[in-house]
Design an enzyme around this catalytic site. Structure first.
Site, PDB file in Angstrom:
ATOM      1  N   ARG A  46       0.834  -1.211   0.000  1.00 12.87           N
ATOM      2  CA  ARG A  46       0.000   0.000   0.000  1.00 12.87           C
ATOM      3  C   ARG A  46       0.860   1.249   0.000  1.00 12.87           C
ATOM      4  O   ARG A  46       1.876   1.305   0.678  1.00 12.87           O
ATOM      5  CB  ARG A  46      -0.864   0.074   1.264  1.00 12.87           C
ATOM      6  CG  ARG A  46      -1.876  -1.023   1.405  1.00 12.87           C
ATOM      7  CD  ARG A  46      -2.502  -0.898   2.801  1.00 12.87           C
ATOM      8  NE  ARG A  46      -3.086  -2.140   3.211  1.00 12.87           N
ATOM      9  CZ  ARG A  46      -4.395  -2.408   3.163  1.00 12.87           C
ATOM     10  NH1 ARG A  46      -5.232  -1.505   2.729  1.00 12.87           N
ATOM     11  NH2 ARG A  46      -4.848  -3.569   3.556  1.00 12.87           N
ATOM     12  N   MET A  81      -3.463   7.125  -4.716  1.00  8.68           N
ATOM     13  CA  MET A  81      -2.380   6.261  -5.191  1.00  8.68           C
ATOM     14  C   MET A  81      -2.840   4.798  -5.097  1.00  8.68           C
ATOM     15  O   MET A  81      -3.993   4.535  -4.842  1.00  8.68           O
ATOM     16  CB  MET A  81      -1.128   6.533  -4.383  1.00  8.68           C
ATOM     17  CG  MET A  81      -0.559   7.907  -4.694  1.00  8.68           C
ATOM     18  SD  MET A  81       0.909   8.257  -3.769  1.00  8.68           S
ATOM     19  CE  MET A  81       0.337   8.300  -2.105  1.00  8.68           C
ATOM     20  N   HIS A  86     -19.300  45.837  -5.529  1.00  7.87           N
ATOM     21  CA  HIS A  86     -20.354  46.344  -4.642  1.00  7.87           C
ATOM     22  C   HIS A  86     -21.187  45.201  -4.078  1.00  7.87           C
ATOM     23  O   HIS A  86     -21.403  45.089  -2.874  1.00  7.87           O
ATOM     24  CB  HIS A  86     -21.231  47.323  -5.437  1.00  7.87           C
ATOM     25  CG  HIS A  86     -22.378  47.859  -4.644  1.00  7.87           C
ATOM     26  ND1 HIS A  86     -23.635  47.307  -4.689  1.00  7.87           N
ATOM     27  CD2 HIS A  86     -22.435  48.864  -3.754  1.00  7.87           C
ATOM     28  CE1 HIS A  86     -24.424  47.979  -3.870  1.00  7.87           C
ATOM     29  NE2 HIS A  86     -23.720  48.928  -3.289  1.00  7.87           N
ATOM     30  N   ARG A 137     -18.264  52.967   6.425  1.00  2.00           N
ATOM     31  CA  ARG A 137     -18.212  53.662   5.129  1.00  2.00           C
ATOM     32  C   ARG A 137     -19.430  54.562   5.038  1.00  2.00           C
ATOM     33  O   ARG A 137     -20.550  54.078   4.870  1.00  2.00           O
ATOM     34  CB  ARG A 137     -18.246  52.643   3.988  1.00  2.00           C
ATOM     35  CG  ARG A 137     -17.016  51.765   3.845  1.00  2.00           C
ATOM     36  CD  ARG A 137     -17.286  50.777   2.721  1.00  2.00           C
ATOM     37  NE  ARG A 137     -16.095  50.123   2.212  1.00  2.00           N
ATOM     38  CZ  ARG A 137     -15.760  48.869   2.486  1.00  2.00           C
ATOM     39  NH1 ARG A 137     -16.523  48.137   3.277  1.00  2.00           N
ATOM     40  NH2 ARG A 137     -14.674  48.345   1.951  1.00  2.00           N
ATOM     41  N   GLU A 173      -3.915  53.823   1.165  1.00  2.00           N
ATOM     42  CA  GLU A 173      -4.490  53.057   0.042  1.00  2.00           C
ATOM     43  C   GLU A 173      -3.697  53.228  -1.241  1.00  2.00           C
ATOM     44  O   GLU A 173      -4.091  52.707  -2.283  1.00  2.00           O
ATOM     45  CB  GLU A 173      -5.916  53.534  -0.232  1.00  2.00           C
ATOM     46  CG  GLU A 173      -6.839  53.395   0.947  1.00  2.00           C
ATOM     47  CD  GLU A 173      -8.230  53.901   0.632  1.00  2.00           C
ATOM     48  OE1 GLU A 173      -9.059  53.090   0.203  1.00  2.00           O
ATOM     49  OE2 GLU A 173      -8.478  55.107   0.806  1.00  2.00           O
ATOM     50  N   SER A 207      -5.099  53.359   8.664  1.00  3.20           N
ATOM     51  CA  SER A 207      -5.790  52.109   8.360  1.00  3.20           C
ATOM     52  C   SER A 207      -5.525  51.767   6.899  1.00  3.20           C
ATOM     53  O   SER A 207      -5.754  52.601   6.017  1.00  3.20           O
ATOM     54  CB  SER A 207      -7.292  52.252   8.616  1.00  3.20           C
ATOM     55  OG  SER A 207      -7.919  51.035   8.330  1.00  3.20           O
ATOM     56  N   GLY A 214      -6.232  50.497   3.473  1.00  3.34           N
ATOM     57  CA  GLY A 214      -7.327  50.099   2.586  1.00  3.34           C
ATOM     58  C   GLY A 214      -6.718  49.208   1.525  1.00  3.34           C
ATOM     59  O   GLY A 214      -6.303  49.673   0.463  1.00  3.34           O
ATOM     60  N   ASN A 226      -7.957  47.084  -0.419  1.00  3.82           N
ATOM     61  CA  ASN A 226      -8.648  46.908  -1.708  1.00  3.82           C
ATOM     62  C   ASN A 226      -8.065  47.875  -2.725  1.00  3.82           C
ATOM     63  O   ASN A 226      -7.651  47.495  -3.816  1.00  3.82           O
ATOM     64  CB  ASN A 226     -10.154  47.173  -1.570  1.00  3.82           C
ATOM     65  CG  ASN A 226     -10.811  46.272  -0.549  1.00  3.82           C
ATOM     66  OD1 ASN A 226     -10.303  45.198  -0.264  1.00  3.82           O
ATOM     67  ND2 ASN A 226     -11.922  46.711   0.014  1.00  3.82           N
ATOM     68  N   ASP A 227      -8.019  49.147  -2.339  1.00  3.77           N
ATOM     69  CA  ASP A 227      -7.444  50.131  -3.262  1.00  3.77           C
ATOM     70  C   ASP A 227      -5.943  49.965  -3.380  1.00  3.77           C
ATOM     71  O   ASP A 227      -5.385  50.111  -4.469  1.00  3.77           O
ATOM     72  CB  ASP A 227      -7.795  51.556  -2.795  1.00  3.77           C
ATOM     73  CG  ASP A 227      -9.164  51.963  -3.319  1.00  3.77           C
ATOM     74  OD1 ASP A 227      -9.385  51.830  -4.538  1.00  3.77           O
ATOM     75  OD2 ASP A 227     -10.017  52.378  -2.509  1.00  3.77           O
ATOM     76  N   CYS A 276      -8.428  47.511   6.875  1.00  2.00           N
ATOM     77  CA  CYS A 276      -9.880  47.422   6.724  1.00  2.00           C
ATOM     78  C   CYS A 276     -10.282  46.967   5.321  1.00  2.00           C
ATOM     79  O   CYS A 276     -11.456  46.960   4.987  1.00  2.00           O
ATOM     80  CB  CYS A 276     -10.554  48.731   7.103  1.00  2.00           C
ATOM     81  SG  CYS A 276     -10.000  50.112   6.106  1.00  2.00           S
ATOM     82  N   TYR A 289      -4.771  46.029  14.517  1.00  2.00           N
ATOM     83  CA  TYR A 289      -6.023  45.280  14.408  1.00  2.00           C
ATOM     84  C   TYR A 289      -6.351  44.987  12.952  1.00  2.00           C
ATOM     85  O   TYR A 289      -5.810  45.625  12.045  1.00  2.00           O
ATOM     86  CB  TYR A 289      -7.187  46.044  15.060  1.00  2.00           C
ATOM     87  CG  TYR A 289      -7.512  47.342  14.375  1.00  2.00           C
ATOM     88  CD1 TYR A 289      -8.351  47.392  13.270  1.00  2.00           C
ATOM     89  CD2 TYR A 289      -6.968  48.544  14.831  1.00  2.00           C
ATOM     90  CE1 TYR A 289      -8.627  48.580  12.626  1.00  2.00           C
ATOM     91  CE2 TYR A 289      -7.234  49.737  14.195  1.00  2.00           C
ATOM     92  CZ  TYR A 289      -8.061  49.756  13.091  1.00  2.00           C
ATOM     93  OH  TYR A 289      -8.325  50.913  12.432  1.00  2.00           O
TER      94      TYR A 289
HETATM   95  C1  PEP Z   1     -10.053  49.686   0.724  1.00  2.00           C
HETATM   96  O1  PEP Z   1      -9.781  50.301  -0.298  1.00  2.00           O
HETATM   97  O2  PEP Z   1      -9.441  48.677   1.111  1.00  2.00           O
HETATM   98  C2  PEP Z   1     -11.178  50.110   1.576  1.00  2.00           C
HETATM   99  C3  PEP Z   1     -11.424  49.527   2.721  1.00  2.00           C
HETATM  100  O3  PEP Z   1     -11.979  51.084   1.078  1.00  2.00           O
HETATM  101  P1  PEP Z   1     -13.117  50.796  -0.013  1.00  2.00           P
HETATM  102  O4  PEP Z   1     -13.231  49.336  -0.208  1.00  2.00           O
HETATM  103  O5  PEP Z   1     -14.361  51.397   0.530  1.00  2.00           O
HETATM  104  O6  PEP Z   1     -12.568  51.531  -1.201  1.00  2.00           O
HETATM  105 MG    MG Z   2     -10.639  52.260  -0.591  1.00  2.00          MG
END
Ligand code: PEP
Ligand code: MG
Length: 873
Positions: free
Chosen positions: A93, A104, A452, A558, A742, A761, A763, A765-766, A828, A848
């Site tokens: 085995r 396998m 969104h 936001r 950001e 903080s 961001g 995402n941006d 965030c 955080y």
């Molecule tokens: C980001 O850009 O990470 C953020 C938290 O702001 P938003 O998503 O609202 O642009």
């Molecule tokens: Mg942003």
């Protein structure tokens, strides 16, 4: 000299790297004194060496195998070749370091040939002996030569028909003839079955080595991120026979229920069968409880061994066993796979039973599984048979069924009729919010994990599949098409937010609820955590959810989300499109009223916990209508000419809105908006102070690239705040003004920004969008290909890109803390809630992470695990 082979007594559970999981556990069980048939393990290193240079087998390994085999013959007092009636047969085995179930190969009953089968028949019985031989011929053909197993089944069925008898009733001549038919299949494939048992063993070992690289094993490893260079060990073990008679059998059993975690044996077995029969599903196994009735002593012995193994490994075990003529053997044990619910219950129970520590319990539960404890999931059986429709991105977890609708208004109407709806859109916009709130799930054909729809759905804890490009959605025709299939408004679909899969029709769901257990575990998590977990939320409902899930504050409220909804968006539009100062003032006053009331309630909800309010961020035209009908409607509400309004809206369009007139740039060109927002925050704060609630407002300015931008905005905000204190006869109380980080430039000039900012903080995402230059809303269009072509292994909007975005963050933090060593720094963006990114955030010393409310519990567990891992390193 390298040792290539270990007998079971020589290894231990710590040797998984060398002996594989199965081999290490067989060794451990042998040493514990459990009834394990003896055997030996050929190391993973041998496999690596062999795959690199196949000559290694003949030059080195063969001799070692023969030595190990000779020892096994002594131990069992049986013989692997020759004519002695004490026949030793073995199983071969695979067993890699990480369990790769079924990926396998395995061969049973090695050591039989024409002559030895006759001997075995004399010692046992005809049917049993030839059954074993046929199984060997079939498995050997499959594993060693790649001959289809099904061909042998066909031969058997045809021969039974010809003889008009079942195989169990064949006489010796018939059995032997059938064997000749099996061997003929080898010849058809220009192969030969080796009669010499040693040759069989050599071929089997090499085939198992090679199976490490078969296609399904490679795919499995890629899926589970198991390195390709580990190799598999090979376990050669004396056979015991579950197919000897009716007092024999074989089975699989978990020491606790893997679905619920209840402390009870959970398993099944088949009488008179070999291991593969249980897996093959040809016969229906009996529940383990039946064994108690048939063989009470064996059952009791199994219970005892199960307890020994569980206590020893201090985890729920998945055990394979065989009973040979009433004697029980344990063939394998490993930590059992389990559901999220079971994982939590078992971890807590084991702490209560003194088996593991609280810290160990925290490490046992996967943060990613937590979402299953707070969202509904589809019933597994129903899911297997469900008609699949399309695949999108798993944007927000959950499982929901409902009628499809294509506009937010229809969603509301149908919802009001008491029906469940699923809102299907190309992409959602702020105006859809009321429709989204009443929907069971949201599906979009465009947009990514931070679109969104995705962000809002996660915030609300609503199931969402985003960016499902296979769907073509027509709002006008109220239909969606997927290939040749067309669905219309009212048709039922089921949406799985865990996998991103969409199905036709209705599927039953189950709510896995275990909140008391979860709270108990998370309370322990908070005791060891280094990072804090906050939430991204701005409505009272979301804030309440976040606080109930144990968020330590709000990392991002936001404010643009507070302008959603028909009435508010109208005032926002009035403000953006105002022609006169008076009109501007009127709209601002209205918005001020709304925002003041909102902030008042929000501060009341979070009580003494910190809450960071971010000033308006998106480009203005996002609030404006696009199609002519809507523009005409707005014109009549605002008492303006539709043509002029259309022109004005057109003039506000931007070529690159994400790089355009948004974030702090609005604060610089339209200070009245940020002033209005700040006024709303401070009016409500002053009111609450006067009512006895001491709150410290924290205001955050988005999209800062340069220190001077922040200076400019801070200056007028502070002036305005001082004016407000004076106007309300309020003794000034502390407040903070911080910035989002950001933009790459903000990271590289973080020392300068830190001079101005009370907190940072990230961001992400941006920051990810600006670092990669990938549009956060369009990544869904190409990420699949990037993954297929091995350019990216993950979506950087979901999981931190440590090398690029992460490095910028590290630079920013180090520069900022040189100026302000105690500066509070949060995250965030969406990756803030990603368990697999959290240890990196701890490493770069953020204060955080902040995530949508429904991700808070998983993040609390992930920060605890990061802290515990750091302690261990
Ligand atoms: C980001 O850009 O990470 C953020 C938290 O702001 P938003 O998503 O609202 O642009
Ligand atoms: Mg942003």
């Amino acid at each position: 000299m390298t040792k290539w082979i270990y007998s079971f007594e020589e290894g231990s559970a710590n040797d998984k790297d060398l002996l594989g999981g199965k081999g290490a556990n067989l060794a451990e069980m042998s040493n514990l004194g459990l009834p394990v048939p003896p055997g030996f393990t050929i190391t993973t290193q041998s496999c690596i060496k062999y795959l690199d240079n196949p000559d290694f087998f003949d030059s080195t390994l063969k001799e070692e195998v023969l030595k190990a085999l000779a020892l096994l013959e002594i131990k069992t007092d049986k013989y692997f070749s020759g004519e002695d009636p004490h026949l030793l047969l073995v199983s071969v085995r695979s067993g890699a370091k990480f369990s790769m179930p079924g990926m396998m190969d395995t061969i049973l009953n090695l050591g039989l040939n024409d002559q030895r089968t006759q001997l075995l028949a004399k010692e046992t019985n005809l049917d049993f002996a030839y059954n074993c031989y046929r199984r060997l011929l079939q498995m050997f053909a499959d594993v060693v030569y790649g001959i289809d197993k099904g061909l042998f089944d066909d031969q058997l069925a045809a021969f039974e028909q010809k003889q008009n008898k079942k195989v169990h009733d064949f006489d010796l001549a018939q059995q032997q003839e059938l064997i000749q038919h099996y061997k003929a299949l080898y010849s058809t494939h220009k192969k030969q079955f080796p009669e010499n048992p040693n040759e069989q063993l050599y071929a089997a070992i090499q085939a198992v080595f090679k199976s490490w690289n078969n296609k399904r094993a490679r795919i499995y490893r890629e899926l589970h991120q198991i390195p390709h260079d580990l190799g598999t060990a090979v376990n050669v073990q004396a056979m015991v026979f579950g197919n000897s008679d009716q007092a024999s059998g074989t089975g699989v059993c978990f020491t606790r229920n893997p679905a619920t975690g209840e402390e009870e044996l959970f398993g099944e077995f088949l009488l008179n069968a070999q291991g593969e029969d249980v897996v093959a599903g040809i016969r229906t196994p009996e529940p383990i409880a039946t064994l108690k009735e048939i063989q009470p002593e064996t059952y009791q012995a199994f219970r005892d061994y199960a307890k020994i193994l569980e206590n020893h490994y201090k985890d729920m075990q998945d055990i394979e066993f065989t009973i040979e003529k009433g004697k029980l053997y344990i063939l394998q044990t490993r930590n059992g796979k389990r559901t999220a619910k079971a994982s939590l219950k078992i971890a807590l129970d084991m702490v209560d039973q003194g088996l593991i520590s609280k810290e160990e319990a925290l490490l046992r539960v996967a943060p990613a599984s937590i979402s299953q404890l707070i969202h509904p999931v589809f019933e597994e059986v129903a899911l297997e048979k469900a008609p699949f429709l399309a695949q999108g991105l798993p944007a927000s977890p959950g499982a929901a069924t409902g009628q499809i609708v294509f506009t937010a208004d229809r969603a509301k109407e149908i919802y009001q009729e008491g029906k469940k709806v699923i809102l299907v859109r190309q992409e959602t916009s702020p105006e859809d919010i009321e429709g989204m709130i009443v929907s069971q799930a949201i599906v979009t054909s465009q947009g990514g994990m931070t679109s969104h729809a995705a962000v809002v759905a996660r915030g609300m804890g609503t199931c969402c599949v985003a960016g499902c490009g296979e769907l073509t959605i027509s709002e006008e025709n109220k239909s969606l098409s997927c290939g040749s299939l067309v669905l219309r408004e009212g048709d039922l679909i089921s949406v799985d937010g865990y996998s991103g899969r969409i199905y036709r029709g209705e599927l039953p769901t189950v709510l896995v609820e275990n909140n008391q257990d979860l709270q108990r575990l998370l309370a322990w998590a908070d005791e060891v955590a280094i990072l804090q977990v906050r939430a991204n939320a701005e409505t009272v409902k979301d804030l309440t959810t976040a606080m109930n899930f144990g968020a330590k504050g709000v990392g991002l409220a936001r404010t643009e989300h507070m302008f959603f909804g028909q009435e508010r968006i109208l005032e926002m539009r009035r403000l953006i499109l105002a022609d006169t100062e008076e009109e501007t003032k009127e709209a601002l006053n209205k918005l001020l009223e709304f925002q003041e009331e909102d902030f008042y309630q929000m501060f009341q909800t979070v009580q003494d916990k910190p809450m960071i309010v971010r000033l308006l961020d998106p480009p203005m035209h996002e609030f404006l209508p696009k199609d002519s009908q809507e523009i005409a409607l707005l014109a009549s509400k605002l008492k303006k000419s539709p043509e002029k309004l259309a022109e004005r809206i057109e003039s506000l369009q931007e070529s690159n809105p994400m790089l355009g007139h948004r974030g702090c740039r609005l604060g610089i060109t339209k200070p009245e908006i940020y002033k209005m927002q700040t006024e709303a925050i401070f009016r409500s704060a002053i009111k609450l102070h006067q009512e006895g609630q001491k709150i410290k407002p924290e205001i955050m300015v988005p999209l800062i690239a340069d220190q001077k931008e922040l200076e400019c905005i801070k200056e007028y905000l502070i002036q305005h705040i001082e004016h407000l204190f004076e106007q309300h006869g309020q003794k000034p109380f502390p407040y903070e003004i911080g910035t989002m980080i950001e933009l790459p430039r903000a990271c590289l000039t973080a020392d300068k920004l830190a001079q101005e900012a009370d907190f940072f903080s990230f961001g992400t995402n941006d920051l990810t969008q600006m670092t990669y230059g990938f549009s956060r809303d369009d990544i869904g269009k190409f990420i699949g290909q990037y993954k297929d072509k091995d350019i990216l292994s993950f979506d950087p909007f979901q999981k931190i890109d440590k090398d690029g975005v992460g490095e910028l963050m590290r630079i920013a933090i180090s520069k900022a803390r040189q100026v302000k060593p105690n500066l509070a720094i949060g995250i965030c963006g969406e990756v803030g809630g990603d368990p697999s990114s959290i240890s990196f955030f701890q490493d770069i010393q953020v204060t955080y992470v902040s995530c949508s409310p429904y991700r808070v519990p998983a993040a609390r567990l992930a920060v605890a695990q990061a802290a515990l891992q750091e302690g261990r390193n």
